[in-house]
Design an enzyme around this catalytic site. Structure first.
Site, PDB file in Angstrom:
ATOM      1  CG  HIS A 172     100.878  39.097   5.542  1.00  0.00           C
ATOM      2  ND1 HIS A 172     100.243  40.122   6.210  1.00  0.00           N
ATOM      3  CD2 HIS A 172     101.987  38.810   6.282  1.00  0.00           C
ATOM      4  CE1 HIS A 172     100.931  40.446   7.291  1.00  0.00           C
ATOM      5  NE2 HIS A 172     101.990  39.656   7.362  1.00  0.00           N
ATOM      6  CG  HIS A 188     104.481  36.654   7.753  1.00  0.00           C
ATOM      7  ND1 HIS A 188     105.020  37.870   7.414  1.00  0.00           N
ATOM      8  CD2 HIS A 188     105.263  35.715   7.134  1.00  0.00           C
ATOM      9  CE1 HIS A 188     106.081  37.681   6.624  1.00  0.00           C
ATOM     10  NE2 HIS A 188     106.234  36.391   6.445  1.00  0.00           N
ATOM     11  CG  ASP A 221     102.457  38.525  12.912  1.00  0.00           C
ATOM     12  OD1 ASP A 221     102.660  37.925  11.844  1.00  0.00           O
ATOM     13  OD2 ASP A 221     102.747  39.732  13.062  1.00  0.00           O
ATOM     14  CG  HIS A 222      99.181  39.290  10.082  1.00  0.00           C
ATOM     15  ND1 HIS A 222      98.640  40.550   9.982  1.00  0.00           N
ATOM     16  CD2 HIS A 222     100.488  39.469  10.396  1.00  0.00           C
ATOM     17  CE1 HIS A 222      99.582  41.460  10.215  1.00  0.00           C
ATOM     18  NE2 HIS A 222     100.715  40.819  10.467  1.00  0.00           N
ATOM     19  CG  HIS A 259     105.264  41.860   4.390  1.00  0.00           C
ATOM     20  ND1 HIS A 259     106.094  42.604   5.217  1.00  0.00           N
ATOM     21  CD2 HIS A 259     104.816  40.826   5.155  1.00  0.00           C
ATOM     22  CE1 HIS A 259     106.126  42.046   6.425  1.00  0.00           C
ATOM     23  NE2 HIS A 259     105.367  40.964   6.414  1.00  0.00           N
ATOM     24  CG  ASP A 262     102.755  43.083   8.506  1.00  0.00           C
ATOM     25  OD1 ASP A 262     101.817  43.747   8.976  1.00  0.00           O
ATOM     26  OD2 ASP A 262     103.317  42.163   9.121  1.00  0.00           O
ATOM     27  CG  HIS A 307     102.373  45.008  12.524  1.00  0.00           C
ATOM     28  ND1 HIS A 307     103.728  44.896  12.399  1.00  0.00           N
ATOM     29  CD2 HIS A 307     101.885  43.760  12.358  1.00  0.00           C
ATOM     30  CE1 HIS A 307     104.058  43.642  12.153  1.00  0.00           C
ATOM     31  NE2 HIS A 307     102.946  42.914  12.135  1.00  0.00           N
TER      32      HIS A 307
END
Length: 313
Positions: free
Chosen positions: A63, A65, A67-68, A141, A212, A270
């Site tokens: 996805h 976001h 942090d990914h 998510h 997530d 995570h």
């Protein structure tokens, strides 16, 4: 086949955990590395491993976001600077192509290799060759977040060369026919059934890596009978309301998915930076209340995934 965890933290980098990235090392299978997510600092983590960026053949993004994905522009650029010339395939939700191309364009980055973008249109089969299939499904998510199921083809048993030579059969094209399981007629009239001279086959491995998500039936479907399930565990079992509010999972959520899917091993990742030392041990203990074979990943944890004998029908 190995999994190497390059980043196991949630949200922001911490001293003891970088943000999300997992390498599926397929060096023996196809001399390649597949990356799942690429959080900030992933290329620095790679420098502390034996992974070579030019070996990274595919990147699967769960996805969008930060942090990914915030590590992608740097890794893509370094792969070029370090002599990478083979095409790179990037899979992910709609928008991943625009984000990467915009980053490269504004930074005036020129690559020495082409990028093929495959943006997910629907659940189902995403990639297939003669060795692997990759399936994806949308999770829960808040934004589009996907899980991936990597299925390896079964390994044909080895040709029993010693037995054939005892029968007076010399190596040559006939070995190939026997290896394929065909019946062959020898010069002296004997008929050999190839199936009788092939060793026991081994079942291909299944690895499921989820983005997530809240606990969902799609997670169970993706993980069904997997050798390894990698599942986020951002919250402990007492924070179920918070987990649901923020579209994440608890230790118990992940363990319940693993149990329902009948996986062999569950790896929790995570992990929030607020969990340290004994807190991490407690996360593992909580999950073990429901599913026994579980570990909490830490950065640079490497898991070998061995072949298993194929069960008789």
């Amino acid at each position: 086949m190995e999994l190497e965890f390059l980043g196991t933290g949630a949200g922001v980098p911490a001293k003891h955990r970088n943000v999300s990235s997992i390498a599926l090392k397929l060096l023996d299978e196809c001399n390649a590395v597949w990356l799942f997510d690429c959080g900030e600092g992933t290329q620095l983590q790679i420098l502390r491993t034996t992974i070579r960026p030019r070996k990274i053949e595919k990147i699967f993004i769960t996805h969008l976001h930060g942090d990914h994905i915030f590590g992608l522009p740097g890794l893509i650029s370094s792969r070029s600077f370090q002599g990478g010339s083979d095409a790179l395939e990037i899979y992910g939700p709609k928008g991943i192509q625009e984000w990467i191309q915009t980053s490269l364009r504004l930074s005036k980055t020129r690559l020495s290799y082409p990028i093929k973008f495959i943006e997910i249109q629907e659940d189902g089969l995403l990639f297939e060759d003669n060795q692997f299939q990759v399936y994806c499904q949308k999770l829960e998510h808040g934004i589009d977040s996907y899980g991936y199921r990597v299925v390896e083809a079964d390994h044909v048993g080895e040709l029993q060369v010693d037995q054939l030579q005892e029968l007076g059969i010399k190596p040559g094209p006939i070995f190939g026919k026997i290896k394929q399981g065909h019946q062959v007629t020898l010069d002296d009239g004997r008929v050999i059934d190839g199936k009788n001279y092939i060793g026991e086959s081994k079942k291909g491995r299944i690895v499921t890596i989820l983005g997530d998500t809240r606990k969902t039936s799609q997670s169970i479907e993706l993980a069904r009978d997997a050798d390894v399930l990698v599942h986020e565990s951002t919250f402990n079992k007492n924070e179920a309301k918070l987990a649901r509010a923020y579209y994440h999972s608890t230790t118990h959520d992940a363990a319940e998915v693993a149990k329902a899917a009948q996986v062999d091993k569950l790896i929790l990742t995570h992990i929030s930076a607020r969990y340290l030392g004994k807190d991490v041990e407690e996360l593992q203990s909580e999950a073990k209340e429901i599913f026994e074979n579980v570990w909490v990943a830490k950065d640079f944890y490497t898991l070998d995934i061995p072949l298993k004998k194929k069960e008789a029908l």
